[in-house]
Design a protein around this motif. Structure first.
Motif, PDB file in Angstrom:
ATOM      1  N   ALA A 228       9.930   7.020  -7.296  1.00 20.60           N
ATOM      2  CA  ALA A 228       8.545   7.582  -7.497  1.00 20.60           C
ATOM      3  C   ALA A 228       7.626   6.584  -6.590  1.00 20.60           C
ATOM      4  N   ILE A 229       6.641   7.269  -6.111  1.00 18.79           N
ATOM      5  CA  ILE A 229       5.511   6.479  -5.217  1.00 18.79           C
ATOM      6  C   ILE A 229       4.231   7.224  -5.801  1.00 18.79           C
ATOM      7  N   SER A 230       3.469   6.482  -6.205  1.00 19.85           N
ATOM      8  CA  SER A 230       2.088   6.800  -6.386  1.00 19.85           C
ATOM      9  C   SER A 230       1.078   5.844  -6.022  1.00 19.85           C
TER      10      SER A 230
ATOM     11  N   ALA B   2       5.621   4.277   0.945  1.00 19.68           N
ATOM     12  CA  ALA B   2       5.196   2.973   0.441  1.00 19.68           C
ATOM     13  C   ALA B   2       5.459   1.840   1.523  1.00 19.68           C
ATOM     14  N   LEU B   3       4.407   0.796   1.763  1.00 20.96           N
ATOM     15  CA  LEU B   3       4.636  -0.394   2.511  1.00 20.96           C
ATOM     16  C   LEU B   3       4.882  -1.532   1.500  1.00 20.96           C
ATOM     17  N   LEU B   4       6.043  -2.061   1.454  1.00 20.19           N
ATOM     18  CA  LEU B   4       6.252  -3.210   0.457  1.00 20.19           C
ATOM     19  C   LEU B   4       6.646  -4.396   1.570  1.00 20.19           C
ATOM     20  N   ARG B   5       6.232  -5.703   1.042  1.00 21.34           N
ATOM     21  CA  ARG B   5       6.858  -6.727   1.257  1.00 21.34           C
ATOM     22  C   ARG B   5       7.906  -7.368   0.601  1.00 21.34           C
TER      23      ARG B   5
ATOM     24  N   GLY C 124       0.977  -1.226  -0.179  1.00 23.86           N
ATOM     25  CA  GLY C 124       0.422  -0.071   0.139  1.00 23.86           C
ATOM     26  C   GLY C 124       0.930   1.223   0.180  1.00 23.86           C
ATOM     27  N   THR C 125       0.226   2.412  -0.282  1.00 24.62           N
ATOM     28  CA  THR C 125       0.931   3.814  -0.409  1.00 24.62           C
ATOM     29  C   THR C 125       0.255   4.599   0.895  1.00 24.62           C
ATOM     30  N   PHE C 126       0.997   5.442   1.273  1.00 27.19           N
ATOM     31  CA  PHE C 126       0.197   6.427   2.242  1.00 27.19           C
ATOM     32  C   PHE C 126       0.927   7.661   2.050  1.00 27.19           C
TER      33      PHE C 126
ATOM     34  N   ALA D 203       8.725  -3.416   4.714  1.00 29.30           N
ATOM     35  CA  ALA D 203       9.481  -2.274   4.852  1.00 29.30           C
ATOM     36  C   ALA D 203       8.669  -1.073   4.517  1.00 29.30           C
ATOM     37  N   ARG D 204       8.910  -0.122   5.266  1.00 27.29           N
ATOM     38  CA  ARG D 204       8.186   1.442   4.875  1.00 27.29           C
ATOM     39  C   ARG D 204       9.203   2.108   4.308  1.00 27.29           C
TER      40      ARG D 204
END
Length: 94
Positions: A63-65, A38-41, A28-30, A48-49
């Protein structure tokens, strides 16, 4: 307040995604547009955040969207996205 149609709530609630075990995926993104996160597995299973500029898998987040995370590595750009949901076909109610 509007109520879901009978049978529809169960279908929506039981959506699942095929998540590859050893692949980095976007959970997800925030945040604000000026400072997204972004929160990534990660491929190793940890979560990781991360933010724009952070290192990731030998590259760097550029970039994060809401559509995904762009990672640049060795002149190539890769987009990491959320797994697509699919309906299980399960229905509840009438």
């Amino acid at each position: 307040m509007a109520q879901p149609k009978p049978g529809r709530a169960g279908e929506i609630a039981t959506q699942s995604a095929r998540i590859p075990a050893r692949e980095t995926i976007l959970l997800g993104t925030f945040g604000e547009a000026e400072n997204p996160g972004a929160l990534l597995r990660l491929a190793n299973g940890s979560v990781a955040r991360l933010s724009v500029g952070d290192p990731l898998e030998g590259g760097r987040i550029t970039a994060i969207s809401s559509d995904g995370v762009l990672v640049q590595k060795a002149g190539y750009t890769r987009r990491i996205t959320q797994p697509r949901l699919r309906s299980t076909g399960a229905r509840t109610g009438g």
